[in-house]
Design a protein around this motif. Structure first.
Motif, short mmCIF file in Angstrom:
data_model
loop_
_atom_site.label_atom_id
_atom_site.label_comp_id
_atom_site.label_asym_id
_atom_site.label_seq_id
_atom_site.Cartn_x
_atom_site.Cartn_y
_atom_site.Cartn_z
N SER A 106 0.84 -1.19 0.00
CA SER A 106 0.00 0.00 0.00
C SER A 106 0.88 1.24 0.00
N GLN A 107 0.78 2.03 -1.06
CA GLN A 107 1.49 3.31 -1.18
C GLN A 107 2.98 3.15 -0.85
N ALA A 108 3.59 2.12 -1.44
CA ALA A 108 4.97 1.78 -1.10
C ALA A 108 5.93 2.93 -1.34
N GLU A 109 5.83 3.58 -2.50
CA GLU A 109 6.81 4.60 -2.84
C GLU A 109 6.63 5.85 -1.98
N LEU A 110 5.40 6.14 -1.58
CA LEU A 110 5.19 7.28 -0.68
C LEU A 110 5.74 6.97 0.71
N ILE B 71 8.26 5.03 1.27
CA ILE B 71 9.72 5.12 1.12
C ILE B 71 10.16 6.58 1.14
N LEU B 72 9.40 7.47 0.48
CA LEU B 72 9.71 8.89 0.50
C LEU B 72 9.66 9.43 1.93
N ALA B 73 8.67 9.00 2.69
CA ALA B 73 8.58 9.42 4.09
C ALA B 73 9.78 8.93 4.89
N GLU B 74 10.19 7.68 4.63
CA GLU B 74 11.34 7.10 5.33
C GLU B 74 12.62 7.85 4.99
N LEU B 75 12.79 8.19 3.73
CA LEU B 75 14.01 8.87 3.30
C LEU B 75 14.06 10.31 3.81
N SER B 76 12.92 10.98 3.80
CA SER B 76 12.89 12.40 4.20
C SER B 76 12.80 12.56 5.71
N LEU B 77 12.18 11.60 6.38
CA LEU B 77 11.94 11.66 7.83
C LEU B 77 11.24 12.95 8.23
N ASP B 78 10.42 13.49 7.32
CA ASP B 78 9.61 14.65 7.66
C ASP B 78 8.61 14.25 8.75
N ILE C 213 -0.11 15.44 -6.02
CA ILE C 213 1.21 15.93 -5.61
C ILE C 213 1.98 14.83 -4.89
N ASN C 214 1.30 14.11 -4.02
CA ASN C 214 1.96 13.01 -3.29
C ASN C 214 2.66 12.07 -4.25
N PHE C 215 1.91 11.59 -5.23
CA PHE C 215 2.48 10.63 -6.18
C PHE C 215 3.42 11.31 -7.18
N GLY C 216 3.07 12.52 -7.59
CA GLY C 216 3.89 13.22 -8.58
C GLY C 216 5.29 13.51 -8.09
N LEU C 217 5.41 13.95 -6.84
CA LEU C 217 6.73 14.27 -6.30
C LEU C 217 7.59 13.03 -6.18
N ALA C 218 6.97 11.89 -5.90
CA ALA C 218 7.73 10.64 -5.80
C ALA C 218 8.33 10.25 -7.15
N GLN D 144 15.79 12.55 -12.12
CA GLN D 144 16.03 11.13 -11.88
C GLN D 144 16.60 10.91 -10.49
N GLY D 145 17.40 11.88 -10.02
CA GLY D 145 17.97 11.76 -8.68
C GLY D 145 16.93 11.78 -7.59
N LYS D 146 15.81 12.42 -7.81
CA LYS D 146 14.72 12.44 -6.83
C LYS D 146 13.97 11.11 -6.82
N ASN D 147 13.82 10.52 -8.00
CA ASN D 147 13.00 9.32 -8.11
C ASN D 147 13.76 8.02 -7.89
N SER D 148 15.02 7.97 -8.33
CA SER D 148 15.75 6.70 -8.32
C SER D 148 15.88 6.06 -6.94
N PRO D 149 16.20 6.82 -5.87
CA PRO D 149 16.29 6.17 -4.56
C PRO D 149 14.95 5.59 -4.10
N ILE D 150 13.86 6.21 -4.54
CA ILE D 150 12.53 5.74 -4.15
C ILE D 150 12.16 4.49 -4.94
N GLN D 151 12.26 4.58 -6.26
CA GLN D 151 11.91 3.43 -7.11
C GLN D 151 12.87 2.28 -6.88
#
Length: 760
Positions: free
Chosen positions: A532-536, A538-545, A585-590, A675-682
């Motif tokens: 469920s919403q895996a890439e989002l 992962i984005l939360a984990e990487l950003s730790l916002d 925006i959630n999905f687009g930024l990922a 690509q640098g924004k997306n590659s660590p997530i994907q």
């Protein structure tokens, strides 16, 4: 003999007393009752006294060294014949039974004598690739690589390849084995090795329908070629299935599938030179053929033309045993070890050991999945194709009618005629309507809000569906298994994601009726489980916002929570358009999307899209900080990295381009930043899914269940109906366990559905 899903015929093995056919379970039972030393099990033990620690407290590779147990005394020929007491190999149809055996000599004229001895060298070898700190994600113990000072050579990430030595890799000793007692002798010798090169020669590429001709195993000194038309190589089963003996292969998935399907041997302990090269060069290029790899690492020049002879002459008696063909087969196995040694150093230099370990362990899971295949409902598939065809023609007629006033030429019925597949005619017609299209690519069309453009996109969608999922998919049904066996490219994308072809099941939308055509056979169900919403997450984990992480920890609806934060309204007062904007925006930024991509998706102006993104970043400033840093790091380092260490390299534009054409230079830098924004997530998502495939394969080994499909972060398992509920829970559990190996702060959720077909 074959694993479930197989349609291969059992090997030609019969009882030497009564002539009754023997199957794998009979032969394997006999082998397992033999003395372990002969079968290669229990030959190594841990050397606990060698354990050391470095200054940082990390356990050195000495902790994981294996030392050979005392070798058993050599046995006579009578013993090896006794090992084969219950079966003898029938000669291949049409073969000359009077041909003398090659128990102790190579095929006449088949070797150049620069080898020496039996290949039992004493050089230490690595049994697995891991990071400096042993992996904790895998349950089994890890074997750390030997320390090698050369591996620590300085150099930029993804820089120049390791030095090569252009040795003569056409001179080596090899031996053709078509005698059972000699095969048993060789099996015992190879059980004492720590690493082997492996290759096969077959009559084709389909493990279900082609024939295994030769199995080649190499040591540092010699190559052993098993004539699989005369011998069932089950004496090698304990060696090939022993994970503590490393097997080095180019495209190991092929060897895995061929051996498992044809002779019931499940290859373990894999190092794949093709995958290793893909890992080391992801983003730089795709020169991963054996010809290219051997030239790069060892300076060997390979002529692959002989391969065609195996296919063309495979059915002509013993033509596949001609000296030039044996030499070709032996060479492909012989060069595996020198390539492995240099690739191992490269993986270590680039700090990619852990990812290599993950990929190599995943080979068996992917091989099993391809062998299993999936059943398809042909009648339902054809009905959908017919319906899509009708919809395409209707969309074409409506589009032509819309373009009537802009089209000069008319048919005899008065309706303008235009080639809807001609970009030139379409652009001219739309220009006459006041819509100036720079091109007719989909990425361009979605930016225009016009009924005729929308209808063109609809027509294109139907056309694409028919092209991708027409009768050509049904033509791929295997005649022996009655199932489709897609070809999964384990490292298809530079980020590490799978790709797929023949057919590309990843192109099938989750909402498509085509999914319902992928069905379970009678008495079985399909478990479809995805993150469920895996890439989002992962984005939360990487950003730790804090706000973003808290949104997932709360278990509430992420998009509504985001909208509440963005628009400053109570959660219960969030409106549908606000939630839609937050979701986009959630999905687009990922995926690295900016205002230019967001505006047409929401149907707003560019300035409005910028404003929405600004609101989003005010709600989640940590996300913006991470995205900015990821973009800059990609340019500064020349690569992006996932939490497990997977790297996606970039071809950086030369500084001279900046002086000559600054706009083009900025364009290329901008692409790298996106690509640098997306590659660590994907890439992290790919790591998670591959780890889940490994876990699920191990967890289901005692169940009547098997993985049959995967798409991005979704896994499909076929299971017997009476075991379906329990297996569904197992699949969910193992996918969550894999996610938790990567996500530490953000909860991971895997949701499974049980149905008679591939459900959403």
């Amino acid at each position: 003999m074959p694993p479930n899903g197989g349609g291969a015929e059992p090997p030609h093995a019969v009882c030497r007393h009564c002539g009754a056919p023997l199957h794998a379970e009979h032969v394997e039972a006999r082998l397992r009752n033999a003395e372990p030393a002969v079968l290669g099990s229990g030959l190594f033990e841990a050397d606990e006294e060698a354990t050391e620690s470095d200054a940082d407290g990390h356990t050195s590779s000495a902790e994981f060294q294996l030392v050979p147990k005392k070798r058993h005394a050599k046995r006579g020929d009578d013993y090896y014949w006794q090992l084969y007491f219950d079966y003898t190999a029938e000669p291949a149809p049409g073969a000359d039974e009077s041909q003398p055996s090659a128990a102790s000599t190579a095929y006449p004229g088949s070797y150049n004598g620069n080898g020496n001895g039996n290949g039992n060298g004493s050089q230490h070898v690595d049994l697995a690739i891991t990071d400096t700190v042993p992996l904790t994600m895998f349950a089994e113990s890890e074997m750390a690589p030997a320390q090698d000072q050369d591996a620590q050579q300085p150099g930029a990430e993804g820089g120049s390849p390791p030095p090569t030595s252009a040795g003569n890799y056409n001179e080596f000793e090899y031996e053709l084995i078509n005698d059972p007692s000699r095969l048993a002798q060789v099996a015992e010798m190879l059980a004492q090795e720590r690493v082997l090169g492996i290759d096969t020669e077959t009559t084709g590429l389909d493990p279900h329908t082609c024939e295994l001709l030769l199995l080649q195993l190499s040591t540092d000194d010699k190559v052993y070629i098993v004539d699989c038309r005369r011998l069932v190589p089950l004496a090698l089963k304990p060696v090939l299935e022993n994970p503590e003996i490393l097997k080095v292969a180019q495209n190991a998935k092929f060897e895995y599938e061929m051996l498992r399907q044809q002779v019931g041997i499940t290859l373990a302990g894999i190092f794949d030179t093709m995958l290793a090269e893909r890992i080391c060069t992801a983003g730089h290029g795709r020169e991963i053929s054996l010809k290219q790899i051997s030239a790069k690492y060892i300076g060997a020049v390979l002529d692959k033309a002989v391969r065609e002879a195996f296919y063309k002459t495979a059915h002509i008696g013993d033509a596949y045993l001609a000296p030039e063909q044996l030499h070709y087969a032996a060479r492909d196995a012989f060069i595996m070890l020198p390539i492995w040694r240099l690739q191992q150093k490269e993986l270590r230099r680039l700090k990619l050991e852990q990812i290599a370990d993950l990929e190599f362990r995943c080979v068996a899971a992917v091989g099993d999945m391809e062998l299993a295949g999936v059943k398809i409902d042909e009648v339902k598939w054809r009905k959908i194709i017919e319906d899509v065809g009708v919809q395409r023609e209707a969309a074409a007629a409506e589009l032509c009618e819309m373009l009537q006033s802009a089209t000069m030429q008319a048919t005899m019925f008065g309706v303008p005629s235009i080639n809807l597949n001609s970009s030139t005619q379409l652009m001219e017609a739309f220009s006459n309507l006041g819509v100036d299209l720079p091109d007719t690519m989909e990425s361009t069309l979605v930016k225009f809000s016009h009924p005729a453009v929308a209808k063109l996109l609809e027509y294109r969608s139907h056309e694409k569906t028919l092209s991708a999922f027409g009768e050509n998919v049904l033509s791929l049904i295997n005649p022996k298994t009655g199932r489709i066996h897609p070809d999964f490219n384990q490292h298809g994308a530079d980020t590490g994601r799978f790709s797929c072809n023949r057919p590309n099941v990843q192109q099938i939308p989750a909402t498509s009726d085509f999914r319902k055509c992928f069905i379970a056979p009678e008495g079985y169900k399909l478990v479809t489980c995805d993150y469920s919403q895996a890439e989002l997450r992962i984005l939360a984990e990487l950003s730790l916002d804090p706000g973003f992480v808290s949104a997932f920890q709360s278990g509430g609806d992420l998009h509504s929570l985001t909208a509440s934060q963005m628009f400053g309204v109570p959660l219960e007062e969030v409106q549908k358009p606000q939630r839609s904007a937050a979701k986009a925006i959630n999905f687009g930024l990922a995926y690295g999307m900016g205002p230019g991509g967001l505006a047409p998706r929401l149907g707003v102006s560019l300035d409005e899209a910028k404003g929405l993104i600004s609101r989003y970043f005010k709600a989640y400033p940590g996300v913006q900080q991470w995205l900015d840093k990821a973009a800059k790091d990609a340019v500064r380092l020349g690569y992006s990295v996932t939490t497990l260490g997977r790297k996606r390299f970039y071809n950086m534009p030369d500084d001279s381009l900046k002086r000559q054409n600054e706009d083009e230079w900025r364009k290329q830098i901008g692409a790298i930043e996106r690509q640098g924004k997306n590659s660590p997530i994907q890439g992290s998502n790919a790591d998670m899914t591959k780890l889940a495939l490994i876990y699920i394969r191990a967890a289901l080994k005692d169940w009547d269940a098997r993985t049959v499909n995967t798409v991005h972060d979704e896994i499909v398992v076929e299971v017997r109906t009476d075991q379906a509920e329990e297996v569904k829970q197992i699949v969910e559990y193992e996918m969550v366990r894999a996610g938790e190996a990567i996500l530490k702060e953000v909860p991971i959720v895997a949701e499974a559905a049980l149905a008679d077909y591939w459900s959403k």
